[in-house]
Design a protein around this motif. Structure first.
Motif, short mmCIF file in Angstrom:
data_model
loop_
_atom_site.label_atom_id
_atom_site.label_comp_id
_atom_site.label_asym_id
_atom_site.label_seq_id
_atom_site.Cartn_x
_atom_site.Cartn_y
_atom_site.Cartn_z
N MET A 48 0.84 -1.19 0.00
CA MET A 48 0.00 0.00 0.00
C MET A 48 0.87 1.24 0.00
SD MET A 48 -3.16 -0.80 2.36
CE MET A 48 -4.07 -2.32 2.19
N LEU A 49 0.28 2.32 -0.41
CA LEU A 49 0.95 3.62 -0.41
C LEU A 49 0.91 4.20 1.00
CD1 LEU A 49 2.11 6.03 -2.07
CD2 LEU A 49 -0.24 6.83 -2.25
N THR A 50 2.03 4.73 1.45
CA THR A 50 2.09 5.40 2.74
C THR A 50 2.45 6.85 2.51
OG1 THR A 50 2.76 3.39 3.89
CG2 THR A 50 3.25 5.46 4.98
N GLU A 51 1.69 7.74 3.10
CA GLU A 51 1.94 9.18 2.95
C GLU A 51 2.30 9.74 4.31
OE1 GLU A 51 -0.29 13.15 1.21
OE2 GLU A 51 -1.47 11.36 1.63
N LEU A 52 3.40 10.50 4.37
CA LEU A 52 3.80 11.16 5.60
C LEU A 52 3.37 12.62 5.50
CD1 LEU A 52 7.44 9.78 5.96
CD2 LEU A 52 5.34 8.86 6.96
N LEU A 53 2.51 13.05 6.40
CA LEU A 53 2.02 14.43 6.41
C LEU A 53 2.77 15.20 7.49
CD1 LEU A 53 -1.78 13.61 6.10
CD2 LEU A 53 -0.19 14.23 4.28
N LEU A 54 3.42 16.28 7.07
CA LEU A 54 4.27 17.04 7.98
C LEU A 54 3.88 18.51 7.99
CD1 LEU A 54 7.46 15.54 6.45
CD2 LEU A 54 6.46 14.83 8.59
N SER A 55 4.12 19.15 9.10
CA SER A 55 3.87 20.58 9.18
C SER A 55 5.04 21.37 8.59
CB SER A 55 3.63 21.00 10.62
OG SER A 55 4.75 20.68 11.42
N THR A 56 6.23 20.76 8.57
CA THR A 56 7.44 21.39 8.05
C THR A 56 8.26 20.35 7.32
OG1 THR A 56 7.48 22.83 10.00
CG2 THR A 56 9.50 22.70 8.72
N GLU A 57 8.85 20.73 6.19
CA GLU A 57 9.72 19.81 5.45
C GLU A 57 11.12 19.82 6.04
OE1 GLU A 57 9.67 20.94 1.36
OE2 GLU A 57 7.52 20.62 1.18
N GLY A 58 11.84 18.71 5.84
CA GLY A 58 13.24 18.67 6.23
C GLY A 58 13.48 18.50 7.72
N ILE A 59 12.57 17.81 8.40
CA ILE A 59 12.74 17.61 9.84
C ILE A 59 13.17 16.18 10.15
CG2 ILE A 59 11.19 19.47 10.52
CD1 ILE A 59 9.02 17.36 11.00
N GLY A 60 13.68 15.48 9.13
CA GLY A 60 14.15 14.12 9.33
C GLY A 60 13.15 13.06 8.93
N GLU A 61 12.15 13.45 8.15
CA GLU A 61 11.09 12.50 7.78
C GLU A 61 11.62 11.30 7.01
OE1 GLU A 61 11.03 15.88 4.74
OE2 GLU A 61 11.17 15.72 6.91
N LEU A 62 12.65 11.49 6.19
CA LEU A 62 13.19 10.35 5.44
C LEU A 62 13.87 9.34 6.35
CD1 LEU A 62 14.52 12.02 2.18
CD2 LEU A 62 12.41 10.73 2.54
N SER A 63 14.34 9.78 7.50
CA SER A 63 14.98 8.84 8.43
C SER A 63 13.97 7.82 8.95
CB SER A 63 15.64 9.58 9.59
OG SER A 63 14.68 10.23 10.38
N LEU A 64 12.68 8.13 8.88
CA LEU A 64 11.65 7.16 9.26
C LEU A 64 11.56 6.02 8.25
CD1 LEU A 64 8.72 9.48 10.38
CD2 LEU A 64 10.22 8.11 11.84
N LEU A 65 11.90 6.30 7.02
CA LEU A 65 11.78 5.30 5.96
C LEU A 65 13.07 4.54 5.67
CD1 LEU A 65 9.75 7.51 3.48
CD2 LEU A 65 8.86 5.77 5.03
N LEU A 66 14.20 5.15 5.96
CA LEU A 66 15.49 4.55 5.56
C LEU A 66 15.73 3.14 6.07
CD1 LEU A 66 17.92 7.59 5.57
CD2 LEU A 66 17.05 6.29 3.62
N PRO A 67 15.50 2.80 7.34
CA PRO A 67 15.76 1.42 7.76
C PRO A 67 14.98 0.39 6.94
CG PRO A 67 15.47 2.82 9.68
CD PRO A 67 15.09 3.65 8.48
N SER A 68 13.71 0.67 6.68
CA SER A 68 12.89 -0.26 5.88
C SER A 68 13.37 -0.32 4.44
CB SER A 68 11.42 0.16 5.92
OG SER A 68 10.94 0.14 7.23
N LEU A 69 13.70 0.84 3.87
CA LEU A 69 14.16 0.86 2.48
C LEU A 69 15.48 0.12 2.31
CD1 LEU A 69 13.27 4.53 1.51
CD2 LEU A 69 12.09 2.43 0.81
N ILE A 70 16.38 0.28 3.26
CA ILE A 70 17.67 -0.42 3.21
C ILE A 70 17.45 -1.93 3.29
CG2 ILE A 70 19.81 -0.86 4.51
CD1 ILE A 70 19.75 2.19 5.20
#
Length: 79
Positions: A48-70
């Protein structure tokens, strides 16, 4: 059909998962035990598609995905 009615129809589709609703199956571990505890499947929903909704960009949101992506990338190369 109004935009609201069209959106409601889309949201009822079985392929659309919303974080507040349950979904069968086991999720893909995020790499963060505390986050996994709060996700309904114990991780990111699979297939499924997962969307991360943030109030500000560049606060480390990609670090939430990196372990799974690796982990997924390593599985693809190892087979």
């Amino acid at each position: 059909m109004t935009q609201h009615a069209a959106l409601q129809q889309i949201l009822k589709h079985p392929g659309v998962w919303q974080g507040r609703s349950g979904h069968g199956g086991q999720g893909l571990a995020t790499g963060y035990a505390q986050l996994d505890q709060h996700l309904p499947q114990g991780g990111w929903p699979r297939g499924m598609l997962t969307e991360l909704l943030l109030s500000t960009e560049g606060i480390g949101e990609l670090s939430l995905l990196l372990p799974s992506l690796i982990r997924l990338d390593q599985q693809c190369w190892v087979g």
